[in-house]
Write a protein that holds these residues in place. Structure first.
Motif, PDB file in Angstrom:
ATOM      1  N   ASP A 203       3.969  12.843   0.372  1.00  0.00           N
ATOM      2  CA  ASP A 203       4.885  13.744  -0.335  1.00  0.00           C
ATOM      3  C   ASP A 203       4.846  13.514  -1.844  1.00  0.00           C
ATOM      4  OD1 ASP A 203       7.483  13.727   2.232  1.00  0.00           O
ATOM      5  OD2 ASP A 203       5.658  14.918   2.033  1.00  0.00           O
ATOM      6  N   SER A 204       4.611  12.288  -2.242  1.00  0.00           N
ATOM      7  CA  SER A 204       4.653  11.946  -3.668  1.00  0.00           C
ATOM      8  C   SER A 204       3.527  12.597  -4.470  1.00  0.00           C
ATOM      9  CB  SER A 204       4.598  10.432  -3.847  1.00  0.00           C
ATOM     10  OG  SER A 204       3.409   9.904  -3.277  1.00  0.00           O
ATOM     11  N   VAL A 205       2.458  13.020  -3.795  1.00  0.00           N
ATOM     12  CA  VAL A 205       1.315  13.599  -4.521  1.00  0.00           C
ATOM     13  C   VAL A 205       1.048  15.044  -4.120  1.00  0.00           C
ATOM     14  CG1 VAL A 205       0.277  11.306  -4.656  1.00  0.00           C
ATOM     15  CG2 VAL A 205      -0.497  12.902  -2.890  1.00  0.00           C
ATOM     16  N   LYS A 206       1.757  15.535  -3.138  1.00  0.00           N
ATOM     17  CA  LYS A 206       1.525  16.892  -2.640  1.00  0.00           C
ATOM     18  C   LYS A 206       1.709  17.907  -3.747  1.00  0.00           C
ATOM     19  CE  LYS A 206       2.767  17.092   1.554  1.00  0.00           C
ATOM     20  NZ  LYS A 206       3.579  17.152   2.800  1.00  0.00           N
ATOM     21  N   GLY A 207       0.748  18.809  -3.862  1.00  0.00           N
ATOM     22  CA  GLY A 207       0.811  19.826  -4.894  1.00  0.00           C
ATOM     23  C   GLY A 207       0.200  19.398  -6.215  1.00  0.00           C
ATOM     24  N   ARG A 208      -0.076  18.111  -6.364  1.00  0.00           N
ATOM     25  CA  ARG A 208      -0.682  17.612  -7.609  1.00  0.00           C
ATOM     26  C   ARG A 208      -2.084  17.051  -7.379  1.00  0.00           C
ATOM     27  NH1 ARG A 208       1.459  13.298 -10.086  1.00  0.00           N
ATOM     28  NH2 ARG A 208       2.288  12.385  -8.167  1.00  0.00           N
ATOM     29  N   PHE A 209      -2.295  16.451  -6.227  1.00  0.00           N
ATOM     30  CA  PHE A 209      -3.587  15.834  -5.908  1.00  0.00           C
ATOM     31  C   PHE A 209      -4.309  16.669  -4.856  1.00  0.00           C
ATOM     32  CE2 PHE A 209      -2.450  11.086  -6.860  1.00  0.00           C
ATOM     33  CZ  PHE A 209      -1.997  11.457  -8.119  1.00  0.00           C
ATOM     34  N   THR A 210      -5.630  16.678  -4.946  1.00  0.00           N
ATOM     35  CA  THR A 210      -6.447  17.372  -3.950  1.00  0.00           C
ATOM     36  C   THR A 210      -7.578  16.474  -3.502  1.00  0.00           C
ATOM     37  OG1 THR A 210      -5.980  19.525  -4.987  1.00  0.00           O
ATOM     38  CG2 THR A 210      -7.840  19.409  -3.456  1.00  0.00           C
ATOM     39  N   ILE A 211      -7.688  16.272  -2.194  1.00  0.00           N
ATOM     40  CA  ILE A 211      -8.775  15.490  -1.640  1.00  0.00           C
ATOM     41  C   ILE A 211      -9.848  16.448  -1.137  1.00  0.00           C
ATOM     42  CG2 ILE A 211      -7.732  15.362   0.673  1.00  0.00           C
ATOM     43  CD1 ILE A 211      -8.890  12.520   0.906  1.00  0.00           C
TER      44      ILE A 211
ATOM     45  N   ARG B 209       0.839  -1.201   0.000  1.00  0.00           N
ATOM     46  CA  ARG B 209       0.000   0.000   0.000  1.00  0.00           C
ATOM     47  C   ARG B 209       0.877   1.256   0.000  1.00  0.00           C
ATOM     48  NH1 ARG B 209      -3.880   2.393   4.843  1.00  0.00           N
ATOM     49  NH2 ARG B 209      -3.009   4.497   4.640  1.00  0.00           N
ATOM     50  N   GLU B 210       0.454   2.220  -0.777  1.00  0.00           N
ATOM     51  CA  GLU B 210       1.102   3.529  -0.758  1.00  0.00           C
ATOM     52  C   GLU B 210       0.088   4.569  -0.332  1.00  0.00           C
ATOM     53  OE1 GLU B 210       2.745   4.852  -4.452  1.00  0.00           O
ATOM     54  OE2 GLU B 210       3.630   6.656  -3.584  1.00  0.00           O
ATOM     55  N   ASP B 211       0.422   5.320   0.674  1.00  0.00           N
ATOM     56  CA  ASP B 211      -0.459   6.384   1.152  1.00  0.00           C
ATOM     57  C   ASP B 211      -0.657   7.430   0.068  1.00  0.00           C
ATOM     58  OD1 ASP B 211       1.393   6.389   4.258  1.00  0.00           O
ATOM     59  OD2 ASP B 211      -0.191   5.026   3.573  1.00  0.00           O
ATOM     60  N   VAL B 212      -1.848   8.018   0.045  1.00  0.00           N
ATOM     61  CA  VAL B 212      -2.101   9.096  -0.916  1.00  0.00           C
ATOM     62  C   VAL B 212      -2.572  10.357  -0.184  1.00  0.00           C
ATOM     63  CG1 VAL B 212      -3.492   9.856  -2.873  1.00  0.00           C
ATOM     64  CG2 VAL B 212      -2.599   7.518  -2.818  1.00  0.00           C
ATOM     65  N   ALA B 213      -3.756  10.299   0.404  1.00  0.00           N
ATOM     66  CA  ALA B 213      -4.300  11.496   1.046  1.00  0.00           C
ATOM     67  C   ALA B 213      -5.389  11.122   2.036  1.00  0.00           C
ATOM     68  CB  ALA B 213      -4.876  12.455  -0.008  1.00  0.00           C
ATOM     69  N   ALA B 214      -5.696  12.056   2.945  1.00  0.00           N
ATOM     70  CA  ALA B 214      -6.765  11.849   3.911  1.00  0.00           C
ATOM     71  C   ALA B 214      -7.409  13.183   4.259  1.00  0.00           C
ATOM     72  CB  ALA B 214      -6.232  11.173   5.171  1.00  0.00           C
ATOM     73  N   ILE B 215      -8.656  13.092   4.711  1.00  0.00           N
ATOM     74  CA  ILE B 215      -9.383  14.285   5.134  1.00  0.00           C
ATOM     75  C   ILE B 215     -10.207  13.960   6.366  1.00  0.00           C
ATOM     76  CG2 ILE B 215     -11.309  13.782   3.540  1.00  0.00           C
ATOM     77  CD1 ILE B 215     -11.631  16.847   3.202  1.00  0.00           C
ATOM     78  N   ALA B 216     -10.123  14.829   7.360  1.00  0.00           N
ATOM     79  CA  ALA B 216     -10.907  14.639   8.582  1.00  0.00           C
ATOM     80  C   ALA B 216     -12.322  15.160   8.339  1.00  0.00           C
ATOM     81  CB  ALA B 216     -10.256  15.389   9.737  1.00  0.00           C
TER      82      ALA B 216
END
Length: 125
Positions: A62-70, A45-52
């Motif tokens: 870090d691998s998706v920061k600035g490119r992906f938005t949750i 598993r590779e972490d991507v993003a989370a939202i509370a």
């Protein structure tokens, strides 16, 4: 119990965009943290993003920061992942996930989620 169903995956050229959606149903009122993770054949598993869910606090790998938005549509119980500037290394099966009974400060991309969807394939070439 919480049910999660992803949609929106597909094939795209490098540099392109995709938006994943995740429809949540069941006992969603108890969900405190929602997120996305991904997995490729032969890899873990590779972490991507989370939202509370309480305060909308977000966290990204870090691998998706600035490119992906949750983001989340609370009224419709839908979770989104907007993916821009996609790279071939983003190719994976993407899973929507949820966890209950967790404080906002602990809702992170690395959270171990108790519920997950069936996954949707994203291929970047």
């Amino acid at each position: 119990h919480v049910q999660l169903v992803e949609s929106g995956g597909g094939s795209v050229q490098a540099g392109g965009s995709l938006r994943l959606s995740c429809s949540a149903s069941g006992y969603t009122r108890s969900v405190d943290c929602m997120g996305w993770f991904r997995q490729s054949p032969g890899t873990g598993r590779e972490d991507v993003a989370a939202i509370a869910t309480s305060d909308g606090k977000t966290d990204y790998a870090d691998s998706v920061k600035g490119r992906f938005t949750i983001s989340r549509d609370r009224g419709k119980n839908i979770l989104y992942l907007q993916m821009n500037s996609l790279r071939p290394e983003d190719t994976a099966t993407y899973y929507c996930a949820a966890e209950r009974h967790i404080e906002s400060r602990w809702c992170r991309a690395s959270t171990v989620f108790g519920f997950r969807g069936q996954g949707t394939q994203v291929t970047v070439s």
